[in-house]
Motif scaffolding. Structure first.
Motif, PDB file in Angstrom:
ATOM      1  N   GLN A  43       0.836  -1.191   0.000  1.00  0.00           N
ATOM      2  CA  GLN A  43       0.000   0.000   0.000  1.00  0.00           C
ATOM      3  C   GLN A  43       0.872   1.242   0.000  1.00  0.00           C
ATOM      4  O   GLN A  43       1.867   1.311   0.717  1.00  0.00           O
ATOM      5  N   CYS A  44       0.494   2.206  -0.823  1.00  0.00           N
ATOM      6  CA  CYS A  44       1.297   3.412  -0.916  1.00  0.00           C
ATOM      7  C   CYS A  44       0.399   4.627  -1.073  1.00  0.00           C
ATOM      8  O   CYS A  44      -0.757   4.514  -1.452  1.00  0.00           O
ATOM      9  N   GLY A  45       0.969   5.758  -0.749  1.00  0.00           N
ATOM     10  CA  GLY A  45       0.286   7.016  -0.957  1.00  0.00           C
ATOM     11  C   GLY A  45       0.879   7.716  -2.160  1.00  0.00           C
ATOM     12  O   GLY A  45       0.299   7.764  -3.228  1.00  0.00           O
ATOM     13  N   PHE A  46       2.088   8.182  -2.012  1.00  0.00           N
ATOM     14  CA  PHE A  46       2.785   8.954  -3.042  1.00  0.00           C
ATOM     15  C   PHE A  46       3.871   8.099  -3.667  1.00  0.00           C
ATOM     16  O   PHE A  46       4.500   7.291  -2.980  1.00  0.00           O
ATOM     17  N   MET A  47       4.099   8.293  -4.977  1.00  0.00           N
ATOM     18  CA  MET A  47       5.225   7.638  -5.639  1.00  0.00           C
ATOM     19  C   MET A  47       5.790   8.580  -6.688  1.00  0.00           C
ATOM     20  O   MET A  47       5.044   9.214  -7.435  1.00  0.00           O
ATOM     21  N   SER A  48       7.122   8.679  -6.734  1.00  0.00           N
ATOM     22  CA  SER A  48       7.809   9.465  -7.746  1.00  0.00           C
ATOM     23  C   SER A  48       8.978   8.643  -8.270  1.00  0.00           C
ATOM     24  O   SER A  48       9.765   8.109  -7.481  1.00  0.00           O
ATOM     25  N   SER A  52      14.220  10.150 -12.991  1.00  0.00           N
ATOM     26  CA  SER A  52      14.266  10.267 -14.450  1.00  0.00           C
ATOM     27  C   SER A  52      15.081   9.140 -15.087  1.00  0.00           C
ATOM     28  O   SER A  52      14.825   8.747 -16.214  1.00  0.00           O
ATOM     29  N   SER A  53      16.039   8.584 -14.352  1.00  0.00           N
ATOM     30  CA  SER A  53      16.824   7.460 -14.866  1.00  0.00           C
ATOM     31  C   SER A  53      16.002   6.180 -14.915  1.00  0.00           C
ATOM     32  O   SER A  53      16.363   5.232 -15.619  1.00  0.00           O
ATOM     33  N   GLY A  54      14.909   6.128 -14.143  1.00  0.00           N
ATOM     34  CA  GLY A  54      14.074   4.934 -14.062  1.00  0.00           C
ATOM     35  C   GLY A  54      14.645   3.850 -13.172  1.00  0.00           C
ATOM     36  O   GLY A  54      14.073   2.784 -13.030  1.00  0.00           O
ATOM     37  N   LYS A  55      15.784   4.125 -12.531  1.00  0.00           N
ATOM     38  CA  LYS A  55      16.444   3.110 -11.710  1.00  0.00           C
ATOM     39  C   LYS A  55      15.804   2.918 -10.342  1.00  0.00           C
ATOM     40  O   LYS A  55      15.957   1.872  -9.721  1.00  0.00           O
ATOM     41  N   LEU A  56      15.122   3.947  -9.848  1.00  0.00           N
ATOM     42  CA  LEU A  56      14.530   3.855  -8.518  1.00  0.00           C
ATOM     43  C   LEU A  56      13.336   4.786  -8.399  1.00  0.00           C
ATOM     44  O   LEU A  56      13.125   5.656  -9.239  1.00  0.00           O
ATOM     45  N   ALA A  57      12.575   4.552  -7.347  1.00  0.00           N
ATOM     46  CA  ALA A  57      11.411   5.388  -7.062  1.00  0.00           C
ATOM     47  C   ALA A  57      11.394   5.691  -5.569  1.00  0.00           C
ATOM     48  O   ALA A  57      11.898   4.918  -4.752  1.00  0.00           O
ATOM     49  N   LEU A  58      10.798   6.835  -5.235  1.00  0.00           N
ATOM     50  CA  LEU A  58      10.532   7.192  -3.843  1.00  0.00           C
ATOM     51  C   LEU A  58       9.057   6.928  -3.601  1.00  0.00           C
ATOM     52  O   LEU A  58       8.207   7.372  -4.378  1.00  0.00           O
ATOM     53  N   ILE A  59       8.753   6.190  -2.532  1.00  0.00           N
ATOM     54  CA  ILE A  59       7.384   5.787  -2.233  1.00  0.00           C
ATOM     55  C   ILE A  59       7.052   6.150  -0.798  1.00  0.00           C
ATOM     56  O   ILE A  59       7.891   5.981   0.101  1.00  0.00           O
ATOM     57  N   GLN A  60       5.827   6.633  -0.566  1.00  0.00           N
ATOM     58  CA  GLN A  60       5.341   6.860   0.789  1.00  0.00           C
ATOM     59  C   GLN A  60       4.444   5.682   1.148  1.00  0.00           C
ATOM     60  O   GLN A  60       3.408   5.441   0.522  1.00  0.00           O
ATOM     61  N   ASP A  61       4.874   4.930   2.144  1.00  0.00           N
ATOM     62  CA  ASP A  61       4.143   3.772   2.643  1.00  0.00           C
ATOM     63  C   ASP A  61       2.815   4.242   3.247  1.00  0.00           C
ATOM     64  O   ASP A  61       2.812   5.103   4.123  1.00  0.00           O
ATOM     65  N   THR A 106       9.667   7.995  10.902  1.00  0.00           N
ATOM     66  CA  THR A 106       8.512   8.668  11.488  1.00  0.00           C
ATOM     67  C   THR A 106       7.769   9.392  10.367  1.00  0.00           C
ATOM     68  O   THR A 106       8.348   9.729   9.334  1.00  0.00           O
ATOM     69  N   PHE A 107       6.509   9.650  10.590  1.00  0.00           N
ATOM     70  CA  PHE A 107       5.669  10.329   9.612  1.00  0.00           C
ATOM     71  C   PHE A 107       6.048  11.804   9.572  1.00  0.00           C
ATOM     72  O   PHE A 107       6.031  12.487  10.587  1.00  0.00           O
ATOM     73  N   ILE A 108       6.399  12.310   8.379  1.00  0.00           N
ATOM     74  CA  ILE A 108       6.777  13.724   8.239  1.00  0.00           C
ATOM     75  C   ILE A 108       5.658  14.555   7.631  1.00  0.00           C
ATOM     76  O   ILE A 108       5.756  15.770   7.564  1.00  0.00           O
ATOM     77  N   GLY A 109       4.602  13.912   7.180  1.00  0.00           N
ATOM     78  CA  GLY A 109       3.491  14.578   6.513  1.00  0.00           C
ATOM     79  C   GLY A 109       3.253  13.938   5.158  1.00  0.00           C
ATOM     80  O   GLY A 109       4.073  13.160   4.671  1.00  0.00           O
ATOM     81  N   LEU A 110       2.113  14.250   4.557  1.00  0.00           N
ATOM     82  CA  LEU A 110       1.802  13.687   3.248  1.00  0.00           C
ATOM     83  C   LEU A 110       2.612  14.390   2.169  1.00  0.00           C
ATOM     84  O   LEU A 110       2.561  15.612   2.032  1.00  0.00           O
ATOM     85  N   VAL A 111       3.346  13.619   1.413  1.00  0.00           N
ATOM     86  CA  VAL A 111       4.181  14.159   0.341  1.00  0.00           C
ATOM     87  C   VAL A 111       3.289  14.494  -0.853  1.00  0.00           C
ATOM     88  O   VAL A 111       2.437  13.705  -1.248  1.00  0.00           O
ATOM     89  N   GLU A 112       3.508  15.672  -1.418  1.00  0.00           N
ATOM     90  CA  GLU A 112       2.739  16.125  -2.576  1.00  0.00           C
ATOM     91  C   GLU A 112       3.569  16.185  -3.846  1.00  0.00           C
ATOM     92  O   GLU A 112       3.037  16.065  -4.943  1.00  0.00           O
ATOM     93  N   SER A 113       4.892  16.384  -3.704  1.00  0.00           N
ATOM     94  CA  SER A 113       5.747  16.453  -4.887  1.00  0.00           C
ATOM     95  C   SER A 113       7.178  16.090  -4.515  1.00  0.00           C
ATOM     96  O   SER A 113       7.557  16.142  -3.348  1.00  0.00           O
ATOM     97  N   ALA A 114       7.934  15.723  -5.538  1.00  0.00           N
ATOM     98  CA  ALA A 114       9.348  15.391  -5.340  1.00  0.00           C
ATOM     99  C   ALA A 114      10.142  15.924  -6.523  1.00  0.00           C
ATOM    100  O   ALA A 114       9.710  15.826  -7.670  1.00  0.00           O
ATOM    101  N   LEU A 115      11.295  16.496  -6.227  1.00  0.00           N
ATOM    102  CA  LEU A 115      12.194  17.011  -7.258  1.00  0.00           C
ATOM    103  C   LEU A 115      13.508  16.246  -7.148  1.00  0.00           C
ATOM    104  O   LEU A 115      14.210  16.330  -6.138  1.00  0.00           O
ATOM    105  N   TRP A 116      13.803  15.483  -8.200  1.00  0.00           N
ATOM    106  CA  TRP A 116      15.002  14.652  -8.229  1.00  0.00           C
ATOM    107  C   TRP A 116      16.180  15.438  -8.788  1.00  0.00           C
ATOM    108  O   TRP A 116      16.039  16.140  -9.781  1.00  0.00           O
TER     109      TRP A 116
END
Length: 126
Positions: free
Chosen positions: A53-58, A61-70, A92-102
């Motif tokens: 289960q996830c909330g946010f995913m980014s 650009s390389s496609g090698k990895l993703a950042l996911i909020q559990d 720990t929970f830091i808040g709901l992620v809305e965007s990510a800049l790689w």
């Protein structure tokens, strides 16, 4: 004739590609809740592997990895495409992620949410 057969299949309601083999789907599952008999849960996938289960995913650009909020904990983790290795970023929970800049060249990702902005180092896969 009415049949009271249990719901045995998980149904995909909708989904979208996040790129490079990463996908998000909303899945319907029977629920033990007295409020609703069917629960709707967003899951992140790499190809056919359910990352949970996830909330946010980014996706980088390389496609090698993703950042996911559990979704259950709100914690963040990186997942590597080739190894499916999860590397937890927060405990720990830091808040709901809305965007990510790689910025893969500098090894940094900046995440923003309602009222916060944090930068994290992008770890190297082991």
């Amino acid at each position: 004739m009415r049949h009271n057969w249990p719901l045995l299949l998980t149904l995909t309601l909708s989904g979208c590609s996040a790129g490079a083999g990463f996908h998000q789907y909303i899945i319907s599952k029977p629920s033990a809740s007295s409020f609703e008999s069917i629960g709707h849960f967003q899951h992140c996938f790499y190809d056919e592997l359910d990352l949970g289960q996830c909330g946010f995913m980014s996706v980088a650009s390389s496609g090698k990895l993703a950042l996911i909020q559990d979704a259950p904990t709100g914690n963040l983790y990186f997942v590597y495409a080739e190894s499916n290795e999860k590397l937890w970023v927060t405990d720990t929970f830091i808040g709901l992620v809305e965007s990510a800049l790689w910025n893969e060249n500098d090894g940094i990702i900046r995440v923003k949410g309602n009222g916060f902005e944090k930068s994290f180092n992008i770890p190297q896969s082991s």
